[in-house]
Scaffold this active site. Sequence first.
Site, PDB file in Angstrom:
ATOM      1  CG  ASN A 181      -1.841   1.129   1.324  1.00  0.00           C
ATOM      2  OD1 ASN A 181      -1.786   2.036   0.509  1.00  0.00           O
ATOM      3  ND2 ASN A 181      -2.709   1.110   2.315  1.00  0.00           N
ATOM      4  NE  ARG A 213      -6.028   1.710  -0.271  1.00  0.00           N
ATOM      5  CZ  ARG A 213      -6.028   2.808   0.458  1.00  0.00           C
ATOM      6  NH1 ARG A 213      -4.965   3.169   1.120  1.00  0.00           N
ATOM      7  NH2 ARG A 213      -7.097   3.550   0.513  1.00  0.00           N
ATOM      8  CG  HIS A 217     -12.781   3.540   2.958  1.00  0.00           C
ATOM      9  ND1 HIS A 217     -13.470   4.614   3.471  1.00  0.00           N
ATOM     10  CD2 HIS A 217     -11.483   3.743   3.274  1.00  0.00           C
ATOM     11  CE1 HIS A 217     -12.634   5.436   4.071  1.00  0.00           C
ATOM     12  NE2 HIS A 217     -11.422   4.942   3.963  1.00  0.00           N
ATOM     13  NE  ARG A 242      -9.545  12.803   3.561  1.00  0.00           N
ATOM     14  CZ  ARG A 242      -9.563  11.478   3.464  1.00  0.00           C
ATOM     15  NH1 ARG A 242     -10.703  10.837   3.298  1.00  0.00           N
ATOM     16  NH2 ARG A 242      -8.442  10.796   3.497  1.00  0.00           N
ATOM     17  CD  GLU A 302      -8.903  -0.910   4.134  1.00  0.00           C
ATOM     18  OE1 GLU A 302      -8.420  -0.501   5.205  1.00  0.00           O
ATOM     19  OE2 GLU A 302      -9.240  -0.165   3.213  1.00  0.00           O
TER      20      GLU A 302
END
Length: 396
Positions: A7, A90, A179, A240, A383
């Site tokens: 990743n 990823r 996601h 965010r 993940e």
Amino acid sequence: MKILVINCGSSSLKYQLIDSESEKVLAKGLCERIGIDGRLTHTPSGKDSVVLNDPLPDHEKAVSLVIEQLTDSENGVIASLDEIGAVGHRIVHGGERFASSCIITDEVIEAISECSDLAPLHNPANLIGINACRRFMPEVPMVAVFDTAFHQTMPDYAYLYGIPYEYYENYKLRKYGFHGTSHSFVSKRCAEIMGKPYKDLNIIVCHLGNGSSITAVKNGESVDTSMGLTPLDGFLMGTRSGSVDPTIISYIAKKEDKTIDEVMDILNKKSGVLGISGVSSDFRDLQKGMEEGNERCKKAIEMFAYRVAGYIGSYVVAMGGADAICFTAGIGENTSIVRELVLDRLKALGVTWDSEANKKRGEEVKLSKDDSKIDVYIIPTNEELAIARETVALVK
Ligand code: ADP
């Protein structure tokens, strides 16, 4: 088969080496501050972490150091690179091009590069990771697993924005969602726990971490999700803003004499629960602040929970009913107070829950009572394991 999961971010590289038969993590680690100075933390399973402060001028050097550690006589877990059967990468944005994972070829690399416009911070970094791995392991098959792919099943009325249609036609401006690997993993696991076919269930997955998104999974397919063209959309997160009235952007720009890019930077990095609390983006700090009487920490947590509950309500409607709601990721798995505030609002949907069960964290737990109209679970996401499974499925 041993699968290396990569990743890659703009200045970081996370990795796990996973044995696909036992699904055990053999080693994992993180390269940080790539291009600045460099630090590698390598953790072989069952052993202490090793930290190396070697310079990491670029991702290629990072990959070479990771390989060195994986094959090291002391900290290593494999004798040589030949033991790595495949690499799973990823990839953040697959645009409309990728509705599933795929084996990486020159053509795929080209297509990922074409999606960079949509994810300028992420896709170029992901590609650097692919290229660095290809250089060291040219014979090893590699698979791209996209954050967006799971959401490609959304209907157009859910993914289109209410802006002139030619912006969709010309620039592919639409909701993509992120996601996806986590939403897919958790919803599948939820069906297993419930002992019912995945295709027969309507499941809402709340992936609540630094970046947060909620997805409506109807009969095994994503039909709506809270993040949009980029991961800035949806509800407020660590730093965010989530969705705001777009007018706010030009308003701040004018009032504070800032460029649009500067305002976007504020919405990405200085907003969310950090912006509201003025204390931290981390829910552990917010909870501490709230317990000490800090009103803005309390407000940030309440805002977050209010919005999560709102998305759940709208997705129950989107799917014509829901069988289960799952909480996952850092906050979803660990922060009881957030779940409690969300669940309190879900009484309106006939949800009943067990406050003792809600004190648990980081493990699979059923939170709802038997008379609840909708089952509620904590299901830890994984993940990396999901990427390893996708990778094995494609290279076998
Ligand atoms: P991301 O992967 O998006 O960076 P995470 O899923 O790791 O984020 O979630 C980070 C959030 O989870 C933080 O706000 C943190 O406070 C919260 N959290 C609460 N308790 C824990 C815990 N015990 N371990 C890790 N994260 C936790």
